[in-house]
Design an enzyme around this catalytic site. Structure first.
Site, PDB file in Angstrom:
ATOM      1  N   GLN A 171      -4.493  -1.228   9.630  1.00 24.44           N
ATOM      2  CA  GLN A 171      -4.449  -2.580   9.064  1.00 24.44           C
ATOM      3  C   GLN A 171      -5.100  -3.576  10.032  1.00 24.44           C
ATOM      4  O   GLN A 171      -4.755  -3.621  11.210  1.00 24.44           O
ATOM      5  CB  GLN A 171      -2.981  -2.969   8.785  1.00 24.44           C
ATOM      6  CG  GLN A 171      -2.813  -4.304   8.093  1.00 24.44           C
ATOM      7  CD  GLN A 171      -3.384  -4.329   6.674  1.00 24.44           C
ATOM      8  OE1 GLN A 171      -3.244  -3.374   5.911  1.00 24.44           O
ATOM      9  NE2 GLN A 171      -4.048  -5.416   6.325  1.00 24.44           N
ATOM     10  N   LYS A 200       0.835  -1.204   0.000  1.00 23.24           N
ATOM     11  CA  LYS A 200       0.000   0.000   0.000  1.00 23.24           C
ATOM     12  C   LYS A 200       0.870   1.254   0.000  1.00 23.24           C
ATOM     13  O   LYS A 200       0.603   2.218  -0.721  1.00 23.24           O
ATOM     14  CB  LYS A 200      -0.927  -0.009   1.231  1.00 23.24           C
ATOM     15  CG  LYS A 200      -2.045  -1.037   1.113  1.00 23.24           C
ATOM     16  CD  LYS A 200      -2.769  -1.301   2.423  1.00 23.24           C
ATOM     17  CE  LYS A 200      -3.768  -2.442   2.232  1.00 23.24           C
ATOM     18  NZ  LYS A 200      -4.419  -2.873   3.461  1.00 23.24           N
ATOM     19  N   ASP A 248     -10.853   3.102   4.181  1.00 21.56           N
ATOM     20  CA  ASP A 248     -11.319   1.714   4.085  1.00 21.56           C
ATOM     21  C   ASP A 248     -12.851   1.626   4.021  1.00 21.56           C
ATOM     22  O   ASP A 248     -13.395   0.580   3.694  1.00 21.56           O
ATOM     23  CB  ASP A 248     -10.820   0.906   5.300  1.00 21.56           C
ATOM     24  CG  ASP A 248      -9.645   0.008   4.953  1.00 21.56           C
ATOM     25  OD1 ASP A 248      -9.461  -0.298   3.752  1.00 21.56           O
ATOM     26  OD2 ASP A 248      -8.916  -0.391   5.876  1.00 21.56           O
TER      27      ASP A 248
END
Ligand code: NAD
Length: 301
Positions: free
Chosen positions: A97, A53, A120
């Site tokens: 994460q 990422k 997200d």
């Protein structure tokens, strides 16, 4: 039946080029999109995801900050870090994460992220907005599935979609997006009775289960479209050097000739997920700065 291979790798690359151009244009207005990825602990798979990422952000000219915290970090410290990032004007997207260690309340952490920086799309406000059909940041994997469907299939109106899986990360939002695109949606899950018969009614099957090659030819009617979200590492039984290989939730070789279109694994939904993270970072940077997010209709959910 001949089938179309839905090429996620190619589509993701095209999307990334589009995003890179739009990042350049934002920079001309003195806005540099910024992404912060927070990693707690040292899970190897999570470390790999975070690295890719951060590297992808750099490739697109997105300012990226990588925060590592030890596995025994307290919830308070993590919340403090999120608060700092919420206040940081150079950061437009915050990603924590998952999974987090068990002593940390994941829901509390996700909801501590400023919803405008929620790249997200896991914040309750974004999940709620999506379920009401309002403007929201959309979770990356479901967004990738819809972009692939729009690009390769076009109008989805009236199609019967069966989504296997009801997680907040994939199953639920992908179903809501299919509904938004005028599909008739059935959610199937671990308690669904006679799953193959339910799936045989589908014009579109989205498999998000987490069980290698679970969806076989018995599940698929002739001409159906199959989107395989699953990523499962299994033992490699052929004679190649590699001990493990990646397979989806769909038995591709058995199913592909019954379909009209299908995503492979790897090279299907997977590459779209990271591209859609970059997409969401750009979206959040536009939202926060009051700039129009001018993505083409077929590149929207
Ligand atoms: P999850 O474990 O949270 O959810 C799995 C869902 O599958 C559950 O809702 C469950 O009800 C359903 N299920 C389990 N067993 C079933 C059965 N026997 N019959 C019917 N339904 C069953 O998983 P998730 O996070 O939604 O991920 C699903 C899959 O997608 C995994 O393979 C994961 O690795 C993959 N994934 C891929 C990407 C990507 O970028 N391509 C991103 C996220 C997840």
């Amino acid at each position: 039946m001949t089938h179309t291979l839905i090429d996620g790798k190619k589509t993701a690359e095209e999307l990334l080029i589009e995003i890179e151009n739009k990042v350049d244009r934002l920079k001309q207005q003195n806005i540099t999109p910024g992404l912060s990825v927070v990693l707690v602990g040292n899970d190897k798979a999570s470390e790999t995801y975070v690295r890719s990422k951060v590297e992808m952000s750099k490739r697109l000219g997105i300012h990226s900050v990588h925060r590592e915290m030890s596995a025994d970090v307290s919830e308070e410290e993590l919340l403090q870090e999120i608060d700092n990032l919420n206040k940081d004007g150079a950061i437009h997207g915050i990603l924590v994460q998952l999974p987090l260690p068990s002593h940390i309340n994941t829901e509390k952490v996700l909801n501590a992220i400023d919803y405008k920086k929620d790249v997200d799309g896991f914040h309750t406000l974004n999940a709620g907005a999506l379920s009401k059909g309002l403007e929201a940041t959309i979770p990356c994997t479901p967004l990738g599935c819809i972009i692939l469907l729009k690009r390769y299939i076009g109008d989805l109106s009236g199609k019967h979609a069966v989504v296997i899986g009801r997680s907040n990360i994939v199953g639920k939002p992908v179903g809501q997006l299919l509904l938004k695109n005028n599909c008739t949606v059935t959610y199937a899950h671990s308690r669904t009775k006679d799953l193959p018969a339910v799936c045989r009614q589908a014009d579109i099957i989205v498999a998000a289960i987490g069980k290698p090659e679970f969806v076989n030819a018995e599940f698929v009617k002739d001409g159906a479209i199959v989107i395989d979200v699953g990523i499962n590492a299994v033992e490699n039984t052929d004679n190649s050097q590699r001990k493990r290989k990646l397979v989806g939730d769909v038995a591709f070789n058995e199913v592909c000739n019954k379909t009209s279109a299908i995503t492979p694994v790897p090279g299907g939904v997977g590459p779209m997920t990271i591209a859609c993270l970059m997409y969401n970072c750009l979206y959040c940077a536009c939202l926060i700065n009051g700039v129009e997010f001018d993505m083409a209709d077929n590149l929207r959910a």
